[in-house]
Design a protein around this motif. Structure first.
Motif, PDB file in Angstrom:
ATOM      1  N   LEU A 109       0.751  -1.184  -0.196  1.00 38.47           N
ATOM      2  CA  LEU A 109      -0.047  -0.118  -0.106  1.00 38.47           C
ATOM      3  C   LEU A 109       1.031   1.300   0.005  1.00 38.47           C
ATOM      4  CD1 LEU A 109      -2.916  -0.944   2.475  1.00 38.47           C
ATOM      5  CD2 LEU A 109      -3.069  -0.686  -0.053  1.00 38.47           C
ATOM      6  N   LEU A 110       2.007   1.328   0.619  1.00 37.51           N
ATOM      7  CA  LEU A 110       3.062   2.398   0.625  1.00 37.51           C
ATOM      8  C   LEU A 110       3.481   2.695  -0.734  1.00 37.51           C
ATOM      9  CD1 LEU A 110       4.592   1.471   3.948  1.00 37.51           C
ATOM     10  CD2 LEU A 110       3.597   4.031   3.536  1.00 37.51           C
ATOM     11  N   GLN A 162       1.822   2.113  -3.485  1.00 37.06           N
ATOM     12  CA  GLN A 162       0.837   2.743  -4.160  1.00 37.06           C
ATOM     13  C   GLN A 162       0.882   4.207  -3.921  1.00 37.06           C
ATOM     14  OE1 GLN A 162      -1.484   1.198  -6.622  1.00 37.06           O
ATOM     15  NE2 GLN A 162       0.216  -0.675  -5.737  1.00 37.06           N
ATOM     16  N   SER A 163       1.458   4.783  -2.769  1.00 36.28           N
ATOM     17  CA  SER A 163       1.660   6.270  -2.484  1.00 36.28           C
ATOM     18  C   SER A 163       2.447   6.847  -3.632  1.00 36.28           C
ATOM     19  CB  SER A 163       1.896   6.462  -1.236  1.00 36.28           C
ATOM     20  OG  SER A 163       2.282   8.057  -1.292  1.00 36.28           O
ATOM     21  N   PRO A 164       2.099   8.141  -4.028  1.00 36.19           N
ATOM     22  CA  PRO A 164       3.250   8.815  -4.981  1.00 36.19           C
ATOM     23  C   PRO A 164       4.565   9.255  -4.164  1.00 36.19           C
ATOM     24  CG  PRO A 164       1.290  10.105  -4.598  1.00 36.19           C
ATOM     25  CD  PRO A 164       1.097   8.807  -4.016  1.00 36.19           C
ATOM     26  N   SER A 165       4.635   9.357  -2.962  1.00 33.83           N
ATOM     27  CA  SER A 165       5.796   9.568  -2.105  1.00 33.83           C
ATOM     28  C   SER A 165       5.367   9.163  -0.693  1.00 33.83           C
ATOM     29  CB  SER A 165       5.810  11.247  -2.414  1.00 33.83           C
ATOM     30  OG  SER A 165       6.779  11.777  -1.416  1.00 33.83           O
ATOM     31  N   ALA A 166       5.530   8.007  -0.256  1.00 36.38           N
ATOM     32  CA  ALA A 166       5.405   7.570   1.035  1.00 36.38           C
ATOM     33  C   ALA A 166       6.562   7.893   2.001  1.00 36.38           C
ATOM     34  CB  ALA A 166       5.098   5.963   0.966  1.00 36.38           C
ATOM     35  N   ARG A 167       6.276   7.826   3.073  1.00 33.85           N
ATOM     36  CA  ARG A 167       7.112   8.068   4.427  1.00 33.85           C
ATOM     37  C   ARG A 167       6.987   6.820   5.482  1.00 33.85           C
ATOM     38  NH1 ARG A 167       8.500  10.526   0.642  1.00 33.85           N
ATOM     39  NH2 ARG A 167       8.600  12.809   0.431  1.00 33.85           N
ATOM     40  N   ILE A 168       8.121   6.223   5.929  1.00 35.17           N
ATOM     41  CA  ILE A 168       8.045   5.441   6.940  1.00 35.17           C
ATOM     42  C   ILE A 168       8.882   5.949   8.222  1.00 35.17           C
ATOM     43  CG2 ILE A 168       8.454   3.118   7.827  1.00 35.17           C
ATOM     44  CD1 ILE A 168       8.322   2.110   5.132  1.00 35.17           C
TER      45      ILE A 168
END
Length: 248
Positions: A130-131, A133-139
């Motif tokens: 699912l991350l 699928q993000s255009p710009s993800a953060r963990i």
């Protein structure tokens, strides 16, 4: 980022730094999922923030339970189709402070690692699709200065004579995991960092009737929120407190 609100999930968010992280992200306009192993408590906390007009919803998630993790991933996928921010905040500290490092029970070690390390890794791995699928993800992985080997070896550091072995080593493992995951994802749009929230006045830092800590909870959430909201030119694979990089 896309035009729709970013979607964040914060684990261990029914109280303390996790709850405050949810509040600050929601105040920044992020649609935030308040995750807790007890659904009723998560709903209660989310309703309190919703009453303030904040975009918060509850979700049940026990980081030590594979079925709970799978159900949470399915629920987020069904509701939103992606995840933009994952804050791995859930953690425990159960060392017996009256015992030396070599005297801590194996149950203490295993229980601590089940939540602080294995749970964090399991949640991250489960949400990675699912991350992506993000255009710009953060963990953001919530660690501690107590996970810094360099600081534990530094006689001038205030943690030099302060050892909580199972907790400390679990946070060292979180830092190492962060470095490895950031390397794996360096060609992607996902940024991964680990943070020290500071010495915060939370239940985790309570010893009997004595409340320890130097910072208010609002201060303790700020580094997580900053790293959750960094731009595409922000860091990945770092260990931070506020704006400062910390030693491994």
């Amino acid at each position: 980022m896309n035009a729709s609100p970013r979607i964040a999930l914060v684990t261990g968010a029914t109280r303390g730094i996790g709850l405050e992280t949810v509040r600050q992200l929601a105040e920044a306009g992020v649609h935030t999922l308040l995750a807790g192993r007890n659904r009723e408590r998560a709903v209660e906390a989310a309703l309190t923030l919703q009453a303030r007009g904040l975009p918060v919803e509850a979700i049940a998630l026990d980081v030590t339970d594979a079925a709970s993790i799978d159900a949470a991933v399915a629920e987020v996928g069904r509701r939103h189709g992606r995840l933009d921010i994952l804050v791995n905040n859930a953690g425990i500290a159960i060392d017996d402070m009256a015992l030396k490092p070599s005297q801590q029970t194996m149950e203490t070690w295993r229980t601590t690692f089940d939540t602080n390390v294995f749970g964090l890794v399991a949640v991250t791995n489960a949400f990675l699709p699912l991350l992506h699928q993000s255009p710009s993800a953060r963990i953001v992985n919530v660690s501690s200065l107590l996970g810094s080997i360099q600081e534990h070896l530094n006689p001038d550091s205030f943690i030099y004579d302060f050892k909580i072995p199972a907790y400390d080593v679990s946070k060292t493992a979180v830092n190492a995991w962060t470095v490895h995951l950031a390397h794996e994802l360096k060609g992607s749009k996902i940024k991964v960092n680990t943070i020290h929230p500071g010495y915060v006045r939370t239940d985790m830092n309570r010893r009997g009737d004595e409340q320890n800590g130097e910072l208010e909870v609002a201060d303790g959430a700020r580094t997580s929120v900053r790293l959750a909201l960094i731009d595409d030119d922000g860091p990945s694979g770092g260990f931070f407190y506020g704006e400062d990089s910390l030693p491994w």
